[in-house]
Design a protein around this motif. Structure first.
Motif, PDB file in Angstrom:
ATOM      1  N   ILE A 175      14.627 -51.994 -29.713  1.00  0.00           N
ATOM      2  CA  ILE A 175      15.673 -51.998 -28.681  1.00  0.00           C
ATOM      3  C   ILE A 175      15.960 -50.557 -28.243  1.00  0.00           C
ATOM      4  CG2 ILE A 175      18.111 -52.494 -28.233  1.00  0.00           C
ATOM      5  CD1 ILE A 175      17.824 -54.926 -30.085  1.00  0.00           C
ATOM      6  N   HIS A 176      16.023 -49.644 -29.218  1.00  0.00           N
ATOM      7  CA  HIS A 176      16.278 -48.253 -28.877  1.00  0.00           C
ATOM      8  C   HIS A 176      15.164 -47.704 -28.001  1.00  0.00           C
ATOM      9  CE1 HIS A 176      16.481 -43.835 -29.618  1.00  0.00           C
ATOM     10  NE2 HIS A 176      17.749 -44.085 -29.348  1.00  0.00           N
ATOM     11  N   ALA A 177      13.922 -48.006 -28.373  1.00  0.00           N
ATOM     12  CA  ALA A 177      12.789 -47.503 -27.598  1.00  0.00           C
ATOM     13  C   ALA A 177      12.841 -48.029 -26.164  1.00  0.00           C
ATOM     14  CB  ALA A 177      11.478 -47.914 -28.259  1.00  0.00           C
ATOM     15  N   HIS A 178      13.216 -49.300 -26.011  1.00  0.00           N
ATOM     16  CA  HIS A 178      13.275 -49.850 -24.653  1.00  0.00           C
ATOM     17  C   HIS A 178      14.373 -49.174 -23.830  1.00  0.00           C
ATOM     18  CE1 HIS A 178      13.249 -52.409 -21.207  1.00  0.00           C
ATOM     19  NE2 HIS A 178      14.483 -52.817 -21.434  1.00  0.00           N
ATOM     20  N   LEU A 179      15.541 -49.007 -24.424  1.00  0.00           N
ATOM     21  CA  LEU A 179      16.652 -48.411 -23.671  1.00  0.00           C
ATOM     22  C   LEU A 179      16.356 -46.949 -23.334  1.00  0.00           C
ATOM     23  CD1 LEU A 179      19.723 -50.019 -25.452  1.00  0.00           C
ATOM     24  CD2 LEU A 179      18.833 -50.523 -23.178  1.00  0.00           C
ATOM     25  N   LEU A 180      15.685 -46.271 -24.234  1.00  0.00           N
ATOM     26  CA  LEU A 180      15.338 -44.875 -23.979  1.00  0.00           C
ATOM     27  C   LEU A 180      14.346 -44.785 -22.820  1.00  0.00           C
ATOM     28  CD1 LEU A 180      16.092 -42.196 -25.342  1.00  0.00           C
ATOM     29  CD2 LEU A 180      13.994 -42.381 -26.690  1.00  0.00           C
ATOM     30  N   GLU A 181      13.370 -45.659 -22.860  1.00  0.00           N
ATOM     31  CA  GLU A 181      12.349 -45.699 -21.814  1.00  0.00           C
ATOM     32  C   GLU A 181      12.960 -46.070 -20.469  1.00  0.00           C
ATOM     33  OE1 GLU A 181       9.189 -45.054 -22.032  1.00  0.00           O
ATOM     34  OE2 GLU A 181       8.458 -45.861 -20.111  1.00  0.00           O
ATOM     35  N   ARG A 182      13.933 -46.960 -20.521  1.00  0.00           N
ATOM     36  CA  ARG A 182      14.571 -47.444 -19.309  1.00  0.00           C
ATOM     37  C   ARG A 182      15.474 -46.377 -18.695  1.00  0.00           C
ATOM     38  NH1 ARG A 182      14.734 -52.696 -18.033  1.00  0.00           N
ATOM     39  NH2 ARG A 182      16.143 -53.201 -16.331  1.00  0.00           N
ATOM     40  N   GLY A 183      16.133 -45.604 -19.550  1.00  0.00           N
ATOM     41  CA  GLY A 183      17.009 -44.535 -19.065  1.00  0.00           C
ATOM     42  C   GLY A 183      18.274 -45.034 -18.413  1.00  0.00           C
ATOM     43  N   GLU A 184      18.559 -46.300 -18.568  1.00  0.00           N
ATOM     44  CA  GLU A 184      19.786 -46.882 -18.029  1.00  0.00           C
ATOM     45  C   GLU A 184      20.070 -48.169 -18.802  1.00  0.00           C
ATOM     46  OE1 GLU A 184      18.611 -47.389 -13.939  1.00  0.00           O
ATOM     47  OE2 GLU A 184      17.980 -49.449 -14.261  1.00  0.00           O
ATOM     48  N   PRO A 185      21.298 -48.663 -18.747  1.00  0.00           N
ATOM     49  CA  PRO A 185      21.617 -49.874 -19.509  1.00  0.00           C
ATOM     50  C   PRO A 185      20.786 -51.080 -19.056  1.00  0.00           C
ATOM     51  CG  PRO A 185      23.625 -48.768 -18.837  1.00  0.00           C
ATOM     52  CD  PRO A 185      22.501 -48.099 -18.102  1.00  0.00           C
ATOM     53  N   ALA A 186      20.643 -52.035 -19.964  1.00  0.00           N
ATOM     54  CA  ALA A 186      19.827 -53.218 -19.690  1.00  0.00           C
ATOM     55  C   ALA A 186      20.641 -54.476 -19.975  1.00  0.00           C
ATOM     56  CB  ALA A 186      18.582 -53.198 -20.575  1.00  0.00           C
ATOM     57  N   SER A 187      20.192 -55.596 -19.407  1.00  0.00           N
ATOM     58  CA  SER A 187      20.848 -56.880 -19.678  1.00  0.00           C
ATOM     59  C   SER A 187      20.564 -57.302 -21.119  1.00  0.00           C
ATOM     60  CB  SER A 187      20.305 -57.951 -18.738  1.00  0.00           C
ATOM     61  OG  SER A 187      19.023 -58.365 -19.167  1.00  0.00           O
ATOM     62  N   PHE A 188      21.379 -58.232 -21.611  1.00  0.00           N
ATOM     63  CA  PHE A 188      21.126 -58.745 -22.962  1.00  0.00           C
ATOM     64  C   PHE A 188      19.740 -59.378 -23.046  1.00  0.00           C
ATOM     65  CE2 PHE A 188      21.237 -62.193 -26.114  1.00  0.00           C
ATOM     66  CZ  PHE A 188      21.440 -61.432 -27.254  1.00  0.00           C
ATOM     67  N   LEU A 189      19.339 -60.070 -21.972  1.00  0.00           N
ATOM     68  CA  LEU A 189      18.018 -60.709 -21.995  1.00  0.00           C
ATOM     69  C   LEU A 189      16.928 -59.664 -22.268  1.00  0.00           C
ATOM     70  CD1 LEU A 189      16.307 -63.275 -21.576  1.00  0.00           C
ATOM     71  CD2 LEU A 189      16.275 -62.759 -19.134  1.00  0.00           C
ATOM     72  N   HIS A 190      17.067 -58.483 -21.683  1.00  0.00           N
ATOM     73  CA  HIS A 190      16.065 -57.434 -21.892  1.00  0.00           C
ATOM     74  C   HIS A 190      16.055 -56.919 -23.337  1.00  0.00           C
ATOM     75  CE1 HIS A 190      15.921 -57.286 -17.464  1.00  0.00           C
ATOM     76  NE2 HIS A 190      14.734 -56.741 -17.633  1.00  0.00           N
ATOM     77  N   VAL A 191      17.234 -56.602 -23.878  1.00  0.00           N
ATOM     78  CA  VAL A 191      17.241 -56.067 -25.245  1.00  0.00           C
ATOM     79  C   VAL A 191      16.853 -57.161 -26.248  1.00  0.00           C
ATOM     80  CG1 VAL A 191      18.827 -54.171 -24.782  1.00  0.00           C
ATOM     81  CG2 VAL A 191      19.754 -56.370 -25.473  1.00  0.00           C
ATOM     82  N   HIS A 192      17.261 -58.393 -25.951  1.00  0.00           N
ATOM     83  CA  HIS A 192      16.870 -59.520 -26.799  1.00  0.00           C
ATOM     84  C   HIS A 192      15.342 -59.657 -26.801  1.00  0.00           C
ATOM     85  CE1 HIS A 192      17.392 -63.535 -28.627  1.00  0.00           C
ATOM     86  NE2 HIS A 192      16.401 -63.911 -27.847  1.00  0.00           N
ATOM     87  N   ALA A 193      14.754 -59.556 -25.620  1.00  0.00           N
ATOM     88  CA  ALA A 193      13.298 -59.657 -25.515  1.00  0.00           C
ATOM     89  C   ALA A 193      12.627 -58.535 -26.310  1.00  0.00           C
ATOM     90  CB  ALA A 193      12.867 -59.610 -24.050  1.00  0.00           C
ATOM     91  N   ALA A 194      13.176 -57.322 -26.217  1.00  0.00           N
ATOM     92  CA  ALA A 194      12.585 -56.193 -26.948  1.00  0.00           C
ATOM     93  C   ALA A 194      12.607 -56.468 -28.452  1.00  0.00           C
ATOM     94  CB  ALA A 194      13.339 -54.905 -26.617  1.00  0.00           C
ATOM     95  N   GLY A 195      13.739 -56.983 -28.940  1.00  0.00           N
ATOM     96  CA  GLY A 195      13.848 -57.302 -30.368  1.00  0.00           C
ATOM     97  C   GLY A 195      12.892 -58.416 -30.768  1.00  0.00           C
ATOM     98  N   LEU A 196      12.816 -59.458 -29.938  1.00  0.00           N
ATOM     99  CA  LEU A 196      11.929 -60.596 -30.235  1.00  0.00           C
ATOM    100  C   LEU A 196      10.472 -60.165 -30.304  1.00  0.00           C
ATOM    101  CD1 LEU A 196      12.940 -63.581 -27.932  1.00  0.00           C
ATOM    102  CD2 LEU A 196      12.987 -63.532 -30.417  1.00  0.00           C
ATOM    103  N   ILE A 197      10.093 -59.318 -29.358  1.00  0.00           N
ATOM    104  CA  ILE A 197       8.690 -58.879 -29.301  1.00  0.00           C
ATOM    105  C   ILE A 197       8.337 -58.136 -30.589  1.00  0.00           C
ATOM    106  CG2 ILE A 197       7.105 -57.315 -28.104  1.00  0.00           C
ATOM    107  CD1 ILE A 197       8.690 -58.065 -25.496  1.00  0.00           C
ATOM    108  N   ALA A 198       9.283 -57.300 -31.063  1.00  0.00           N
ATOM    109  CA  ALA A 198       9.031 -56.568 -32.309  1.00  0.00           C
ATOM    110  C   ALA A 198       8.824 -57.546 -33.470  1.00  0.00           C
ATOM    111  CB  ALA A 198      10.188 -55.625 -32.598  1.00  0.00           C
TER     112      ALA A 198
END
Ligand SMILES: [Zn+2]
Length: 754
Positions: free
Chosen positions: A462-485
């Motif tokens: 989740i941290h890697a995704h938010l860092l890469e994104r450089g801006e806040p994300a929806s729950f669906l996005h961070v949830h997806a990042a966690g699930l993929i891991a």
């Protein structure tokens, strides 16, 4: 993970029959993906189209598009209505057959009357203005009442049109149907189940979603079917029209209409009772506009090498033996099944009405089941994935579309597939309003040893995704990042776990990761973890680990869109998407909303083509940009400041003290300006072209971090500096007033927000 770019498509012009129940997919996606993994029919090389398999048959459009692109599509489909949609859209009756079938129905006798006239008379209503008896388009009801409260019509005599209160005649006529309702109701369910059937009660319940008048209409028409003596083509045509009326006739139509997509059988507080005769007549164009001639056969009948559809009527389980020997499946495609109690129950009902009890029999469990939760979905999907795995060769790609995404749906799909032996290759996610594109490969071992989940993996992803994104994300996005891991670590489900337990634990893990890690910030007005946005702790523009934060996704998208348009003027939106998405693959896929916001700021559209505005061509923009420092210095001079330039900044100074620092942009890259201006916010002034203000405002509306930064700084437009320099009297007070009176928020664009 090697994330794949999102494949863009276009929204269909005509959504097609039963569109509120079929998956909302973009067109052009599957035909763009398939050639990258399996070869289409190639006449020049004499090469036949590859075999692809759709194990769900959930979307007729998807199957049709693949077949049209030159593939041989084997599809299993167990819902008789979905199957009918597929057959109809592949190989529809001719327009002449549709018209003849409807004419035959209308001309048949009901007592002394023609049936068509009789059915139309059910919807007569007196015009409020001229008093003529006319056809109502719909009656409006409140849930639980005995008569409609209003009607919708357009009078052909006096052109009075719109919603009018119900007339006493309307109320009397509606109540009249209630008197004979019991008879029609029992006829209606006897077509679905036998009198002594234990599922009778469920059929009765489902029929409760029909008012007496539409039920009378439908049973009258359906009972007429067998005595009409139609050719097979005309019979199919009439069935297709009746199916539209079956859907139009239930009480699941909200008023005012909000394009609801029902998942449960629930009567809205206000609903429309539609004129079913008009629906029969209008149904014709809806079938014809979506249809195309594609070869369609039932297994083991063969389809041509240049593509077509082969329906397997049995279950996926039984397909394995037969197919693996005879057909090399090159790829699997499919719209992942999403539980829909409303559609599945109604499908059982409609199948009985159109084709009788035998047609309902294999699908009858749909009548019985009241609740479909995600654990049920995961268990059922896993069974399908497991059978599927058994008939694929190692490494076969499976491209799935997950429409109307929500976190639990994604968890269910990834867990079910992983437990069946599929390796997750990519997840491309745009917004919660677009289908997620998932790619799996059939893996090495069916019984892979699962690993223990590690919450640090989830936090890290989740941290890697938010860092890469450089801006806040929806729950669906961070949830997806966690699930993929978790999917990559084979840690979504332990062997002995049931799916409900596995899903519950996965969700708890992702929630704990978000709540326990101090690096994550929740921007939300609600308590719940899945609302609002998640971002990185951002008191400074530096990321927590000391590395420089990435420029925000929306800023990078702005640069990429403008760069593309400079090189490729007159591009259509799809071309812009095709260039952009590979630059921002997987979970970074930019929304259509941000693309349109950037385009509206920089470009004009002529017909479908986008072109930079004359003032936004690089040379013109540079000239204008170069004029701004002179204005800053001139205004500063009048206010008693000297102006000094250092790197990208202009400093207003007095007696060696800095009063203001200006940063001049030609873009709306305010995030970049802030990163590059490490000075006190209250002294910082960011200058942007007026044409960027709406875009900057849009970005702030979707990024609370940016909004907070903008709030503590001053953002002014070029225009304001030009006005100030012309003012006959200019004091520091006037300067402050003018700057404060021209806020960015006034520039909210009128555009569709995504
Ligand atoms: Zn009138």
């Amino acid at each position: 993970m090697d994330f794949q770019p999102y494949i863009p498509g276009t929204n269909p012009v005509e959504p097609g029959p039963l569109a509120r129940f079929t998956p909302p997919l973009e067109e052009g996606v599957i035909s763009a993906w398939l050639p990258t993994h399996a070869s289409p029919f190639d006449a020049a090389q004499g090469r036949p189209g590859s075999w692809v398999l759709d194990p769900f048959g959930f979307s007729a459009r998807l199957v049709l598009e693949a077949a049209r692109a030159g593939y041989r599509v084997l599809v299993t489909v167990n819902n008789p209505i979905t199957r009918f949609l597929l057959e109809m859209s592949a190989d529809p009756p001719s327009e002449a057959d549709f018209k003849a079938a409807l004419a035959d129905l209308a001309a048949s006798k009901k007592g002394d009357e023609r049936l068509g006239a009789h059915l139309q008379s059910l919807y007569l209503t007196p015009c409020e203005k001229c008093g003529n008896e006319i056809q109502a388009e719909a009656f409006l009801w409140r849930k639980g009442e005995e008569a409609p409260y209003a009607r919708l019509y357009t009078c052909p005599h006096c052109e009075d049109s719109g919603e009018r209160d119900a007339n006493p005649l309307d109320i009397e006529r509606a109540k009249k149907f209630a008197a004979t309702d019991a008879l029609h109701r029992s006829r209606a369910f006897e077509r679905v189940v036998a009198l002594d059937d234990e599922d009778r009660v469920y059929a009765e319940e489902a029929i409760q979603y029909y008012l007496p008048r539409p039920l009378y209409f439908l049973t009258t028409v359906i009972n007429r079917l067998d005595s009409l003596n139609l050719t097979p083509a005309r019979r199919r045509a009439l069935n297709a029209l009746i199916l539209i009326a079956c859907d139009a006739g239930n009480t699941l139509w909200d008023h005012p209409s909000e394009r609801r997509r029902p998942k449960q059988l629930n009567v809205p507080a206000q609903f429309r009772e539609q004129n079913l005769w008009l629906q029969l007549e209008g149904g014709l164009s809806r079938w014809l506009e979506t249809a195309s001639g594609v070869a369609i056969e039932t297994w083991p009948q063969r389809i041509p090498e240049e593509g077509g559809i082969c329906i397997y009527e049995g279950r996926l389980k039984d397909l394995a033996e037969e197919v693996k020997k005879e057909i090399p499946i090159q790829a699997v495609i499919g719209s992942l099944p999403r539980p829909n109690q409303a559609f599945w129950t109604l499908s059982a009902l409609w199948s009985g009405w159109l084709w009788g009890r035998e047609a309902v029999e294999p699908y009858k469990p749909a009548l019985r089941r009241r609740r479909y939760d995600w654990a049920w979905n995961a268990t059922a999907s896993n069974a399908a994935f497991t059978h599927l795995f058994g008939l694929l060769h190692l490494g076969t790609p499976f491209f799935a579309l997950l429409s109307e995404p929500e976190p639990s749906f994604l968890s269910s799909a990834l867990t079910a597939a992983s437990a069946a032996g599929f390796d997750l290759v990519s997840v491309a996610l745009r917004t919660q309003h677009d289908p997620i594109q998932i790619l799996w490969l059939s893996g090495e071992h069916l019984k892979r040893q699962p690993n223990d989940p590690d919450i640090e993996d989830v936090k890290g992803a989740i941290h890697a995704h938010l860092l890469e994104r450089g801006e806040p994300a929806s729950f669906l996005h961070v949830h997806a990042a966690g699930l993929i891991a978790l999917a990559q670590a084979h840690a979504l489900k332990q062997n002995e776990q049931e799916f409900d337990e596995a899903l519950r634990l996965t969700h708890a893990r992702i929630q704990s990761a978000l709540e326990q890690d101090p690096r994550f910030v929740h921007y939300s007005s609600g308590e719940s973890v899945d609302t609002g946005l998640w971002g990185l702790e951002a008191s400074s523009p530096l990321a927590n680990d000391g590395s420089a934060a990435r420029e925000s996704l929306s800023d990078r998208v702005e640069v990429a869109v403008v760069t593309f348009l400079q090189k490729h003027p007159n591009s259509i939106f799809l071309e812009i998407e095709q260039d952009l998405y590979p630059r921002f693959p997987g979970l970074l896929t930019p929304s259509k909303g941000i693309l349109y916001a950037v385009l509206s700021s920089y470009a004009n559209r002529e017909l479908a083509e986008w072109k930079l505005r004359p003032e936004d061509l690089a040379a013109a923009r540079r000239t204008e940009l170069n004029s701004i420092p002179g204005l800053i210095a001139a205004i500063g001079k009048r206010l008693g400041y000297s102006t000094r330039k250092q790197d990208k900044h202009y400093f207003w100074e007095q007696n060696g003290t800095t009063e203001r620092i200006f940063y001049v942009l030609a873009s709306a890259l305010i995030g970049r300006a802030i990163l590059e201006t490490p000075y006190p916010p209250e002294q910082t002034v960011i200058v942007i072209p007026g044409g960027r203000a709406a875009l900057a405002s849009y970005k702030a509306s979707r990024d609370p971090t940016l909004a907070a930064h903008i709030k503590t700084r001053q953002v002014v437009k070029y225009r304001l500096l030009r006005t100030l320099v012309e003012l006959p009297v200019l004091t520091r007070e006037i300067f402050e007033e003018q700057v404060a009176g021209d806020p960015l928020e006034k520039s909210r664009p009128q555009m569709i927000m995504f």
